[in-house]
Design a protein around this motif. Structure first.
Motif, short mmCIF file in Angstrom:
data_model
loop_
_atom_site.label_atom_id
_atom_site.label_comp_id
_atom_site.label_asym_id
_atom_site.label_seq_id
_atom_site.Cartn_x
_atom_site.Cartn_y
_atom_site.Cartn_z
N VAL A 351 53.67 42.32 30.51
CA VAL A 351 53.39 41.67 31.78
C VAL A 351 53.88 42.55 32.94
CG1 VAL A 351 53.91 39.66 33.23
CG2 VAL A 351 53.61 39.38 30.75
N LEU A 352 52.97 42.82 33.84
CA LEU A 352 53.35 43.51 35.07
C LEU A 352 53.30 42.49 36.20
CD1 LEU A 352 51.19 46.81 35.02
CD2 LEU A 352 53.34 46.30 33.86
N SER A 353 54.40 42.32 36.90
CA SER A 353 54.38 41.39 38.03
C SER A 353 54.43 42.15 39.33
CB SER A 353 55.56 40.43 37.95
OG SER A 353 55.27 39.42 37.02
N ILE A 354 53.50 41.81 40.20
CA ILE A 354 53.47 42.44 41.51
C ILE A 354 54.36 41.63 42.45
CG2 ILE A 354 52.02 43.18 43.42
CD1 ILE A 354 49.68 43.28 41.50
N ILE A 355 55.38 42.25 42.96
CA ILE A 355 56.25 41.56 43.91
C ILE A 355 56.34 42.37 45.19
CG2 ILE A 355 57.68 40.51 42.11
CD1 ILE A 355 59.81 42.71 43.06
N GLY A 356 56.96 41.81 46.20
CA GLY A 356 57.16 42.57 47.43
C GLY A 356 57.20 41.66 48.63
N TYR A 357 57.51 42.26 49.75
CA TYR A 357 57.58 41.52 51.01
C TYR A 357 56.20 40.95 51.32
CZ TYR A 357 60.37 40.57 55.15
OH TYR A 357 61.13 39.97 56.10
N THR A 358 56.19 39.85 52.03
CA THR A 358 54.90 39.25 52.38
C THR A 358 54.07 40.22 53.21
OG1 THR A 358 53.82 37.34 53.37
CG2 THR A 358 55.87 38.03 54.40
N ASN A 359 52.78 40.24 52.93
CA ASN A 359 51.81 41.08 53.65
C ASN A 359 51.87 42.57 53.28
OD1 ASN A 359 49.61 40.64 55.38
ND2 ASN A 359 50.66 41.64 57.07
N ALA A 360 52.54 42.90 52.18
CA ALA A 360 52.64 44.30 51.79
C ALA A 360 51.35 44.80 51.14
CB ALA A 360 53.81 44.49 50.82
N GLY A 361 50.53 43.87 50.66
CA GLY A 361 49.28 44.25 50.02
C GLY A 361 49.26 43.96 48.53
N LYS A 362 50.04 43.00 48.11
CA LYS A 362 50.14 42.67 46.69
C LYS A 362 48.81 42.17 46.12
CE LYS A 362 53.39 39.76 47.67
NZ LYS A 362 53.44 40.09 49.10
N SER A 363 48.22 41.21 46.84
CA SER A 363 46.97 40.65 46.33
C SER A 363 45.85 41.69 46.34
CB SER A 363 46.56 39.44 47.17
OG SER A 363 47.58 38.47 47.14
N THR A 364 45.86 42.53 47.37
CA THR A 364 44.86 43.60 47.44
C THR A 364 45.00 44.52 46.23
OG1 THR A 364 45.08 43.49 49.85
CG2 THR A 364 43.88 45.37 48.94
N LEU A 365 46.25 44.78 45.85
CA LEU A 365 46.49 45.63 44.69
C LEU A 365 45.99 44.97 43.41
CD1 LEU A 365 47.68 48.25 43.52
CD2 LEU A 365 49.86 47.05 43.27
N LEU A 366 46.29 43.69 43.26
CA LEU A 366 45.81 42.99 42.07
C LEU A 366 44.28 43.05 42.01
CD1 LEU A 366 46.63 40.94 39.66
CD2 LEU A 366 45.58 39.25 41.16
N ASN A 367 43.67 42.80 43.16
CA ASN A 367 42.21 42.83 43.21
C ASN A 367 41.68 44.22 42.86
OD1 ASN A 367 42.18 40.17 43.95
ND2 ASN A 367 41.95 40.56 46.14
N ALA A 368 42.32 45.23 43.39
CA ALA A 368 41.85 46.59 43.13
C ALA A 368 41.99 46.94 41.66
CB ALA A 368 42.64 47.58 43.99
#
Ligand SMILES: Nc1nc2c(ncn2[C@@H]2O[C@H](COP(=O)(O)OP(=O)(O)OP(=O)(O)O)[C@@H](O)[C@H]2O)c(=O)[nH]1
Ligand SMILES: [Mg+2]
Length: 530
Positions: A351-368
């Protein structure tokens, strides 16, 4: 404004007593209160609070005497502002007890546009009028107040007659970036920033949050900007918030409440909604007042006290019951998630979990990475519910990638609980992809803030890989240097550049010989809610 007879009456008594004498007059000219002060000031009676009466005036004016003919004092202006009086007037008391000079002040009309960037201080908040004596004062109270009230009303309709709440954002932390973030949060909550007020000293008044002078400024700004809410960039104690509300008639919202409000608007899953509601209820329990419990303050006094308590207790009990039932439901949902995750673990899927400050681009990374369509936007806390995507590659094995809620500095403890689903995901992660916005001047602080939260969540033992996102916004050298510094990977999720690098390094960190994914971005199979 005041008849010569009344003026003379006031100054005569004033001279005799050696004290200031004042009257509160209604618009009809009838005396509502008579106040006897000392030689230097008077204390106005409690005229009740005027809640949410944005731009409205109380319909009362204070006419009082000044023994030495001194100009209107700061206290006078404070009363004018905080009590939203129509006007305050001071009449000089001559040695023979006759009325002398007269000075009055009322609120200046609001600025031309309601949304104009705030530097309201270049505009004088009051209009002051003087006359050598009462007879020579040309001032029409009714006409002036009608015009003022119309001015303020016009501002609201100019603002587009939206039903959006208009807020005055009050900054008590001297740090500019912190204040900017608060403004961002306010906008993310869909609230209009009508104005701002800042305090340079990071001192919080123990009772009313800000001192008397600032209270006055806040009330004036809120009237001029037609704000009905004051939003603070810090957390307030329940009693402080109440005292501030009582003093200003504005609704006080603190940082936790603001974030909760954004959460409430973003929560989509059942899980997320329940958790936010739970956090909100827990937050509101110690803040419940008689008023919220449906009891007006008029009902106090004889016979009012008992039932008041009871109504509050009913309110409290209802909230506690709801909290208990929410906790039960959340618990059962959590068990279901646990089952799913256990299956996943048994299958040995990393499992890789994408974490980070809000608005860093986490969802964009998941989508990409996965070609999915998680909503990404330039708003804080766009994502609230964790989303997992399973990628299956017949030969190279599979991996689960999870997008999670963003973090923010000074996340209050109560709010952490609202992240429960996210936390459970993180507890399972084999590798945390810590996404930072490399183009953000506050990158370093945000990185530290996220690390701090990880420590608080006892997740700092997890392997982490820093992903320096938005590399397309900086010079390649800068991105490269930062990547080196943080032993991470620079990439652009939006432009889909550098993704292969990320996969490569992630594989290394996980210590897998075989590549995790051969072709990122084109999943062979994708399943929601893995
Ligand atoms: N220029 C640039 N913009 C990006 C990049 N990645 C994301 N963004 C933008 O950054 C903003 C935030 O992206 P999201 O993916 O929603 O960020 P998030 O970390 O999921 O944010 P929350 O869910 O709100 O915590 C969006 O406007 C994206 O278009 C990138 O590589 N380059
Ligand atoms: Mg997101």
């Amino acid at each position: 404004m005041v008849s010569p007879e009344l003026a003379r009456h006031l100054t005569e008594i004033s001279r005799r007593l050696g004290r200031q004498i004042g009257v509160l007059l209604g618009r009809d000219g009838v005396i509502r209160h008579v106040i006897v002060g000392n030689a230097h000031r008077l204390d106005l009676p409690d005229v009740g609070r005027l809640r949410g009466g944005v731009g409205r005036f109380r319909g009362l004016r204070l006419v009082h005497t000044h023994l030495k003919g001194e100009p209107l004092t700061q206290d006078d202006l404070n009363d004018l502002a905080l009590l939203r009086l129509d006007l305050v007037a001071a009449i000089e008391t001559l040695p023979d007890g006759l009325p002398g000079r007269i000075e009055l002040a009322h609120l200046a009309p609001p600025p031309a546009t309601a949304t104009e960037e705030i530097n309201g201080h270049d505009l004088a908040p009051f209009e002051r009028i003087q006359a050598p004596d009462v007879h020579q004062l040309k001032f029409d109270v009714d006409a002036t107040m009608r015009a003022l009230e119309q001015e303020f009303a016009r501002i609201t309709s100019d603002a587009g007659a939206t039903d959006k709440e208009r807020a005055l954002v009050v900054g008590l932390v001297p740090d500019d970036e912190h204040f900017e973030e608060t403004l961002e949060l306010v906008r993310s909550a869909g609230v209009t920033v009508a104005g701002t007020a800042r305090q340079r000293r990071s001192q919080v008044h123990p009772r009313t949050v800000v001192g008397a002078g600032k209270l006055q400024e806040i009330v004036l700004e809120s009237m001029r900007r037609r704000a009905s809410v004051a939003i603070f960039d810090i957390d307030l104690k329940p009693a402080q918030a109440r005292a501030f509300e009582d003093a200003t008639g504005l609704k006080a919202i603190d940082r936790t409440q603001l974030i909760l409000d954004v959460f409430a608007q973003r929560a989509k899953s059942r899980d997320g909604k329940l958790q936010v509601e739970l956090a909100q209820l827990k937050y509101s329990l110690p803040r419940l007042t008689e008023k919220d419990a449906g009891l007006s303050r008029l009902a106090g006094g004889i016979g009012g006290r008992g039932p008041g308590e009871t109504v509050m207790e009913i309110g409290r009990r209802r909230i506690r019951d709801r909290i208990a039932s929410l906790e039960k439901e959340i618990e059962s949902l959590s068990r279901q998630r646990d089952l799913r995750r256990r299956r996943r673990r048994e299958e040995g899927v990393p499992v890789l979990s994408i974490i980070g400050y809000t608005n860093a681009g986490k969802s964009t990374l998941l989508n990409a990475l996965t070609g999915s369509q998680v909503e990404a936007a330039d708003k804080l806390f766009m994502t609230l519910d964790p989303t997992s995507r399973r990628l299956r590659f017949p030969r190279e094995g599979e991996v689960v990638i999870t997008d999670t809620v963003g973090f923010i500095a000074d996340l209050p403890k109560d709010l952490i609980a609202a992240f429960r689903a996210t936390l459970e995901e993180l507890a399972d992660a084999d590798l945390l992809l810590h996404v930072v916005d490399v183009a953000d001047p506050r990158m370093e602080q945000k990185l530290q803030a996220v690390e701090k939260i990880l420590r608080e969540l006892h997740l700092d033992d997890r392997q982490r890989l820093v992903v320096l996102n938005k590399a397309d916004l900086v010079e390649p050298d800068v991105a490269r240097a930062q990547a080196e510094r943080h032993n991470g990977v620079a990439l652009s999720a939006a432009k889909r550049q550098g993704l292969a690098d990320l996969i490569h390094v992630a594989e290394e960190r996980l210590g897998r010989e075989r590549p995790l994914m051969k072709e990122y971005g084109r999943p062979a199979e994708e399943a929601a809610g893995v």
